[in-house]
Structure formats: C-alpha cells, structure tokens
Design an enzyme around this catalytic site. Structure first.
Site, PDB file in Angstrom:
ATOM      1  CB  ILE A   1      -2.660  -9.246 -37.029  1.00  0.00           C
ATOM      2  CG1 ILE A   1      -1.404  -8.465 -37.420  1.00  0.00           C
ATOM      3  CG2 ILE A   1      -2.619 -10.664 -37.594  1.00  0.00           C
ATOM      4  CD1 ILE A   1      -0.139  -8.938 -36.745  1.00  0.00           C
TER       5      ILE A   1
ATOM      6  CB  SER B   1       6.200   5.629 -19.879  1.00  0.00           C
ATOM      7  OG  SER B   1       5.653   4.357 -20.145  1.00  0.00           O
TER       8      SER B   1
ATOM      9  CB  SER C   1       5.791   9.186  -8.852  1.00  0.00           C
ATOM     10  OG  SER C   1       5.331   8.162  -9.704  1.00  0.00           O
TER      11      SER C   1
ATOM     12  CD  GLU D   1      -1.471   8.260   1.211  1.00  0.00           C
ATOM     13  OE1 GLU D   1      -1.844   9.453   1.260  1.00  0.00           O
ATOM     14  OE2 GLU D   1      -0.838   7.709   2.131  1.00  0.00           O
TER      15      GLU D   1
ATOM     16  CD  GLU E   1       5.520  -3.034  -9.492  1.00  0.00           C
ATOM     17  OE1 GLU E   1       6.750  -2.988  -9.320  1.00  0.00           O
ATOM     18  OE2 GLU E   1       4.857  -4.068  -9.397  1.00  0.00           O
TER      19      GLU E   1
ATOM     20  N   GLY F   1       0.795  -1.213   0.000  1.00  0.00           N
ATOM     21  CA  GLY F   1       0.000   0.000   0.000  1.00  0.00           C
ATOM     22  C   GLY F   1       0.832   1.269   0.000  1.00  0.00           C
TER      23      GLY F   1
ATOM     24  N   GLY G   1     -11.643  -8.041 -37.078  1.00  0.00           N
ATOM     25  CA  GLY G   1     -12.832  -8.024 -36.234  1.00  0.00           C
ATOM     26  C   GLY G   1     -12.729  -8.958 -35.048  1.00  0.00           C
TER      27      GLY G   1
END
Length: 385
Positions: free
Chosen positions: A343, A372, A136, A131, A369, A128, A346
């Site tokens: 590729i 980027s 970060s 928040e 985590e 945990g 549908g």
C-alpha cells in the site's frame, strides 16, 4: 484499532492499554527508527517501561510486582508492538521468559533474591533453551551440568538468546542435561547469574529485524554455580520450560496482534493522505479491500489471544488455544506487513517508515517460541491426531 473488543474489557484493562498507548506514541515511536538503524539497545525506553511498572505487571506485590496478571502484560505488549517490535520483545522476554520461570518454579529464597530486581525492570532476565542442535527437539540438547561437591559445573552453548548481553542483564535461566532416565536425557534448569566466570557472551547477531533487541549466543566453559541454583525439580527442566513457552505463545500472539494492528492503522492513515489519479488511494477498492482484510485478520487474531489468556487466568488447559493464537496472530502480522508495504509503495521500502520495519520484524514471529509448524503439530495433537 478494534474499539469493540476493548470496550468489553474492565476499566483497569482499558486504562492500562490507554496509558501504554500514550507511552508508545510519545516515547517509543520517536526513537524507533534511529535505534533500528544503529542496532542500539533502547536503554532510555526500557527505563521508561520500568518506571511504569510494566516489567512487574503479572507478579504479586510481595515480589515487587504490580499485582496484575498475564493478560495485562499481553495488552501492554500489543500497544507497544504497534510502533516497535524490538521494544515489545524486550519486555516480553524480560517478563514471560526471564522472570516467569523463577516465579513459577523457584524456591521462596530464589524468588526473594531475583524477582524484585526483575519485576522492577532495574535488571533483565533471559531464557536459554535454544542450541545449535536443539530447540523444539529436546533430544538435541548438548549443554551439560554435572555435580561437583557443592556446585554444578556447566559446559555447552546456547544461541539466539534475547536480553542476554545488555548492561542490565542479571540472570540467564538455562536448560542442561543432568543425566539419563527412562525417556532418554534428563534435563534440568539452572539459574546462571550474569558475569559468572566461565560464561562468554558472543557478539550480537546481525539480524534481518528486531535490530534494537539484544540477542546473543552464549557459551559455558566449566562454569560453576552453587547447588541451590537448580531451578525447580531435577529432571523437570524441559517440562517446566514447555509450560513457560505455552504461556509465552499467548504473549507473542499479543505482540503479533499489535504489529498487525499497527500495519492497519498506518495503512488507513496513508490511504487517506496519499493521492493518485485525482483522489486519495483509500477510495480505490483495491486498496480499501486490502485494508479491510488486514483489519479482519487482526480482529480474529485478537479474539484468539484473548480466549487463550482467559483460559490461562481461569486455571484451565490452554495449550491448544495458545498454539492457535500464536499461529493465527503471527501469520496476521506477516500478511499485514506485506500488504501494508504494498500500500505504501516505494515508501514502504524505506526503513524510516514503521511498515517497513514491521515487514522485516514480523517474520521472526512465525519462528520464535515455536515455529508455525510446531503450532500446527500441537493443534493436531489437540485434535487427537
């Protein structure tokens, strides 16, 4: 899959990958679509991983582990993530985020109390940190812990916490502000047993992907835990969690490589079977070249996490390489899932196909985590910028 890279590994690693690959194909894959559709936690699959010892891979036998290492965990994550990212993140969070803080920073008493049940997979741990105003940015942490006689009293909330509300969750490790120091907030880490009075687990989130992964918000209302539930040195909580996140980025990179490779494998199979304009679609350069680029991305990303893991195991600095691996691998998973969906045409828009689930699941790999953007910041710092 990239046989050339795996052929370089010692026998024990290749055998582990093969056994987990069989488990993923025979046990995980057949139930993935249904658990995704129902947003149900795959208890039977988790029990199977526990029976294989996957939750104990990087821990010593004295704590109920398998006596392996972090790279072994990464190989297992890669194989599982090829077919189901929700199951892979359940393992990753349970080991590298749930149990690893206890192993890295716990007292001997804390290790003896918690690690055997977490390493066995009988119980799950959670981590945990995040928040509403903090992730970060540690300065945004609002959850507090104050001393009161022989206890810590915790108030605040956390969000987006994986493995925090299952029937087998036993432990949640959290950060909380315990005072002020010269650098600002003093942040420490605490072990909160599941079911502690004052702990409220919010309803599960309605997510875009990772639908079979357990994710909740948490709140703490005058929650009391014993003084000995402080994990590690007081005031070192955020620094310790950053170490856990550095390791976790290698694991997430491995998971992302699995997702990227799963998209390659499915696309190759489909391109050989699907016919258009009188031939299989893989004979058309537009498709063949697209899959070739997907394979190239995956190969490079795998090399990156292999290198970061090797540095970690050697006891050398690995933060820079972990950030590179996480950045490259998460982007490879997202790019490959988009290309695979194209590729498949549908069919790629139908949730029964694994590439459609990868398309929804992979975006979080560029966020969780460390986004980027955070990885780019870390890489730039490593260059002295």
């Amino acid at each position: 899959m990239s046989e050339s890279l795996q052929s370089e590994l010692p026998d024990e690693y290749r055998e582990l990958s093969a056994s987990v690959r069989d488990f993923a194909n025979q046990v995980v894959a057949p139930v993935s679509a249904e658990h995704d559709r129902a947003h149900s936690f795959p208890y039977e699959v988790v029990a199977g991983m526990a029976d294989m010892g996957l939750f104990g891979l990087p821990f010593p036998e004295e704590y109920g582990g398998m006596g392996g290492d972090y790279f072994a965990l990464c190989l297992a994550l890669e194989e599982i993530a090829k077919v189901d990212q929700s199951v892979a993140i359940t393992l990753e969070a349970g080991v590298s985020l749930g149990a690893m803080p206890v192993y890295r920073f716990g007292t001997e008493e804390q290790k003896q109390q918690w690690l055997p049940q977490l390493a066995s997979g009988e119980k799950l741990g959670a981590f945990g940190l995040t928040e509403p105003d903090a992730g970060s940015d540690a300065s945004g942490t609002r959850t507090t812990a104050r001393e009161d006689a022989d206890a810590w009293v915790i108030n605040g909330s956390k969000q987006f916490i994986t493995n925090s509300g299952t029937d087998i969750t036993s432990l949640i490790t959290i950060t909380a502000v315990t005072g002020e120091n010269a650098k600002g907030k003093e942040i420490s880490t605490f072990l909160v047993p599941a079911g502690t009075p004052g702990l409220t687990v919010a309803p599960p989130y309605d997510k875009v992907g990772w639908n079979a992964s357990d994710t909740h918000g948490l709140s703490f209302d005058d929650l009391r835990i014993p003084r000995e539930n402080l994990l590690g040195e007081r005031g070192r909580g955020y620094a310790n969690f950053l170490r856990i996140l550095d390791e976790g980025r290698i694991a997430i990179a491995a998971l992302a490589v699995g997702a990227a490779q799963g998209c390659v494998d499915e696309s190759v199979r489909y391109a050989k079977e699907r016919r258009a304009f009188g031939t299989n679609i893989g004979s058309h350069q537009a498709i063949a070249f697209k899959i070739a680029r997907m394979e190239a991305r995956t190969h490079v990303a795998r090399r990156a996490y292999y290198q970061a893991a090797a540095l970690l195991l050697a006891g050398k600095p690995f933060k820079h390489e972990a950030a590179i691996a996480k950045l490259i691998a998460s982007e490879a998973a997202m790019d490959n899932s988009r290309d695979a969906t194209q590729i498949f045409g549908g069919n790629g828009f139908m949730n029964e196909y694994v590439v459609a689930r990868h398309y929804r699941d992979s975006k979080i790999l560029e966020i969780g985590e460390g986004t980027s953007e955070v990885q780019l910041m870390l890489i730039a710092r490593g260059l002295g910028l």
